[in-house]
Motif scaffolding. Structure first.
Motif: not given
Length: 920
Positions: A840-843, A900-902
């Motif tokens: 995920k982009l913001n993970s 939703a997937q990243g």
């Protein structure tokens, strides 16, 4: 609105871009003054208005000799009315001429050439068609350059007019010039010209008192005074005209031995040589025949005939002939909407003159030959799947697995997919950034040469096959193709150049733009390297340096020359004809100037077969045929007019006291860093620079900005590009294509009018007034909110990420300086789910892997719109700046990424196994 667009319009010839526009403005102004004089006849103001009419009429006459209409006879009657003080007659004649110039009625109605009273519109409508005097045949003008006495010119015109025949397909009028300079001026300003007849014996200097004539001519015409001998002046003028307007037919009338002259290299630009005037009717017929060659549209003409034939269709296309539609109870409205012709002109047959796009032998073959002639190419291919497919065809045709392509990372995605299909290894080079607008410019020549030297240092220069660049870019950055190709060919003389000119197809027909085109550069370099003068230049240069060492870093900063015995001109240009010419959507062209095409012809055909539908749209093919016809016959007029309109829009916005507070059109100074504008040009035309200086900058600067592409900055109004685009469409019915974080792109084309410009200016003025009103009513808090919004759009912009590198698993020599990579295997790895993972982009996982590893490697293309370039490609190592850029993006459309997937990555284990196998 007209005052906004026309304000402070310069009256000097050298200060305007399009003299025909200035001429029309002068006639309209004279018309207004003449009407005022007529109303004031006998009153206290009559004398002053009479003097104003005399002054304005004298100004009009300075260049009026360049057009056939209104001609010496009608102008003489206007002068007589003015001299004897007949205000009513003067006003009527001036109105007649002004209206005819504005409407173009002189092309259709013979009566506007005479001084008699005009019929009113109702009387005209009541007359039978055969006596209205209206001629529906296409009209053009012919320039005759002659040493004869001007007193005889009207007689000559009358004689040419009497040669008209009822069965002539076109009709033309003659305009005379008595010197080299007057002829050059007429060619530059008269859009109606289609042919030039040169009669030996004329002189060089103008016969007219145009104070800034030489400055005006110097924009586009370079005269070698060694060629101005009386015996060679006509041929020198012919070469000059051919260089400036190559679409014009040129004829020479000479009393020197025409047989030997016709076979000389000097006469190559001439369509025909005549022995003076012994065959006037043959000259008349030749002129008509020359125009007809450009007018003919082989495919479209035959398609019209096919549509009118009673055809029985037993092929797989039920829509053909329209029976399934007009006989339907449910889709009959489709037929009413599209009409019968489009249905009657549909077929899946390739016989009966329709020809095959895949194996053309008839009308399509002839249409492609006409395209090659019109666009200055050696060969041309028509594309019906857009330039996305055309780019993939060319890449696949000239590249094989393992070839290295030096390519702008920001080019259209079709190029990147072409590398995947062909197995070519892209060596991505970066364009200079325009961070403040969230866009890139173009790739500096020094960067391209550095890539070539890196490959040479690694022993890979022999694998470098292609240099692939976008010219001009979406945002209007134009390369200097002659300079790019010459300096790169000095390092590797057999390089192939692919110039994606998707937005630039019109440029061939505009003298300002043509100097920046791929085909124009190919022709110029071919002539240059074949000349004795270049060989002398090269030998003198070589004697001080010796053989070119492709690893020599001095190549970066010096202008080296290619060896004329080794250099090969190999240039491909793709253009989206539908983007700038009158073709249906997806109409495209592939233009070829390749001295070694015999080595490529087979692969090119295979690539063409691979990507071209076996059921191409016949209407697309026909529209490409027609687009070529239009541009050959009126492209010069249309492209100069659209350029002039763009400059007027730019000036209207940037000088408007209210609009300019919130909106601005970016200038060349804004869009091109100073180190790439050696001329120092800040903006086009007066008051910023003379047009001669502007043209010189287009010749010399490393990059130039296409004046027809207007980057309209909207961030200072508090609008981001996407928001502003939607507002223009919903509130003002103005459609915009491309946006950036704080701008939209306004592109003028041959379809635009002054009314379109007025619509845009009115919208910007209305919005500016709304902003002013809102801010004046809001308190400090509201004004601060607005200021913060502007700051976020105009100042707090994300840095643009450069291409990082390919992962070592996809590089042959990870330690080498060159950065090419195997993108194809990385692309296909993503086909197996087991090879991929998502983050995920913001993970926190992303931030941890950026800090600690393992490296994140993209499994696919990720292309946000805007800005529209791939910020990730298969096999690329993802770095912190790319992640930071993605996190700041506020666009909804990102191809290859689903929140939703990243981010889709190739797993570290798969990378390790590939790396291990490659090392072994």
């Amino acid at each position: 609105m007209s005052e906004v667009l026309q304000s402070s319009e310069p009256s000097r010839l050298s200060n305007v871009l399009v003299a025909a526009s200035m001429r029309a403005d002068q006639w309209r102004q004279l018309n207004a003054t003449a009407r005022a004089w007529s109303f004031a006849a006998g009153g206290p103001n009559a004398k002053g208005l009479h003097a104003n009419c005399q002054s304005q009429f004298n100004t009009v006459l300075l260049i009026e000799h360049c057009w056939a209409y209104p001609g010496e006879r009608l102008l003489g009657e206007v002068r007589e009315a003015l001299d004897r003080g007949d205000a009513a007659l003067f006003a009527r004649l001036v109105h007649k001429i002004s209206a005819a110039i504005l409407s173009g009625d002189y092309r259709r109605d013979e009566r506007v050439w005479d001084s008699g009273d005009d019929l009113d519109a109702t009387a005209l409508d009541a007359l039978p068609p055969d006596i209205t005097g209206i001629n529906e045949k296409p009209y053009f003008e012919v320039l005759v350059v002659t040493p004869s006495d001007p007193a005889q010119w009207q007689r000559s015109k009358d004689e040419m007019r009497r040669m008209r025949r009822p069965d002539d397909a076109f009709h033309f009028a003659v305009v005379h010039a008595g010197s080299f300079e007057d002829a050059a001026l007429a060619v530059m300003v008269n859009n109606d010209l289609q042919a030039v007849v040169l009669m030996d014996g004329f002189g060089f200097a103008s016969r007219h008192d145009v104070a800034d004539l030489k400055e005006f001519l110097s924009r586009h015409i370079r005269v070698d005074h060694s060629d101005l001998e009386p015996g060679s002046l006509a041929l020198t003028l012919a070469r000059t005209i051919d260089a400036f307007r190559p679409e014009l037919d040129l004829y020479l009338l000479t009393d020197r031995a025409p047989e030997s002259l016709a076979g000389s290299d000097a006469a190559a630009v001439l369509r025909r040589v005549f022995h003076y005037v012994e065959e006037p009717m043959e000259i008349h017929l030749s002129i008509l025949d020359g125009v007809n060659d450009r007018y003919l549209t082989p495919y479209f003409d035959n398609l019209k005939k096919y549509a009118m034939r009673p055809i029985g269709t037993f092929h797989a296309l039920p829509i053909a002939r329209g029976k399934s539609i007009f006989g339907s109870n449910w889709i009959r409205d489709m037929g009413h909407f599209y009409g019968t012709n489009i249905l009657f002109a549909e077929s899946s047959a390739t016989t009966g003159g329709l020809d095959s796009l895949l194996e053309p032998t008839g009308t399509i073959k002839r249409a492609q030959e006409a395209v090659a002639r019109a666009f200055g190419a050696k060969r041309a291919y028509l594309g019906t799947n857009g330039t996305s497919t055309s780019n993939k065809i060319v890449v696949q045709a000239v590249c094989k697995p393992g070839d290295i392509v030096i390519v702008d990372r920001n080019c259209h995605k079709s190029h990147h997919y072409g590398f995947v299909l062909s197995g070519a290894q892209p060596y991505y080079v970066e364009a200079f950034p325009l961070t403040q607008y969230s866009m890139y410019g173009a790739v500096p020549l020094r960067t391209i040469k550095q890539a070539l030297l890196d490959c040479a240092a690694g022993g890979k220069l022999d694998r470098v096959k292609v240099i692939d660049l976008t010219n001009c870019t979406f945002d209007g950055h134009m390369y200097n193709p002659r300079r790019v190709m010459e300096e790169c060919l000095a390092i590797k003389p057999d390089l192939i150049f692919l110039w994606d000119e998707a937005w630039f197809g019109f440029a061939r027909f505009n003298a300002l733009h043509r100097r920046r085109t791929a085909m124009g550069a190919a022709a110029a370099l071919t002539a240059r390297y074949r000349s004795a003068a270049y060989r002398e230049e090269y030998e003198a240069w070589k004697s001080g340096r010796g053989e070119v060492d492709p690893t020599d870093p001095a190549l970066l900063d010096e202008r080296w020359l290619p060896d004329p015995d080794k250099v090969r001109i190999r240039v491909y240009q793709t253009n989206s004809t539908h983007k700038s010419m009158s073709a249906f959507r997806q109409g495209s062209m592939m233009l070829v100037w390749d001295e070694d095409f015999h080595h490529v012809e087979g692969p090119f055909e295979e690539a063409f077969f691979a990507h071209t539908s076996t059921s191409p749209n016949l209407q697309l093919i026909a529209s490409l045929d027609l687009a070529r016809r239009q541009m050959e016959l009126e492209g010069y007029a249309l492209t100069t007019r659209m350029t002039d309109l763009a400059l007027k829009i730019r000036r209207a916005i940037n000088t408007h006291p209210l609009i300019s507070k919130y909106f601005k059109v970016a200038t060349p100074e804004d869009m091109i860093p100073a180190e790439y504008r050696e001329s120092g040009l800040k903006d086009y035309g007066p008051p910023h620079a003379s047009w001669a200086a502007s043209a010189e900058a287009l010749d010399s600067d490393e990059f130039a900005l296409d004046p027809t592409r207007l980057t309209l900055i909207c961030g200072a109004a508090g609008f981001d590009g996407t928001q502003f685009k939607g507002m223009l469409a919903e509130r003002f019915d103005i459609q915009i294509n491309k946006t950036s974080r704080n701008s939209v792109l306004v592109q003028t084309n041959i379809n635009n009018t002054h009314s379109d410009a007025a619509l845009l200016i009115k919208a910007l003025a209305d919005l500016s007034r709304e902003i002013e009103s809102r801010l004046s009513q809001e308190g400090t808090l509201g004004q601060q909110v607005f200021a913060d919004r502007v700051k976020s759009l105009m100042t707090d912009v994300p840095d643009l990420p450069n291409f990082s590198r390919f992962h070592d698993a996809f590089r042959d020599d990870p330690s080498g300086a060159s950065n090419e990579g195997h993108m194809r295997p990385a692309f296909f790895m993503a086909y197996e789910e087991a090879n991929c993972e998502f983050v995920k982009l913001n993970s926190e996982d992303v931030d941890r892997r950026l800090r600690e590893g393992p490296e994140m490697v993209s499994a696919n293309f990720v292309i946000p719109y805007p800005p529209g370039f791939p910020i990730m490609v298969p096999g690329q190592v993802i770095t912190a700046d790319t992640i930071a850029f993605m996190r700041k993006l506020d666009v909804k459309e990102i191809h290859g990424y689903h929140a939703a997937q990243g981010i889709k990555l190739i797993t570290p284990s798969k990378l390790a196994s590939r790396r291990a196998s490659s090392v072994q």
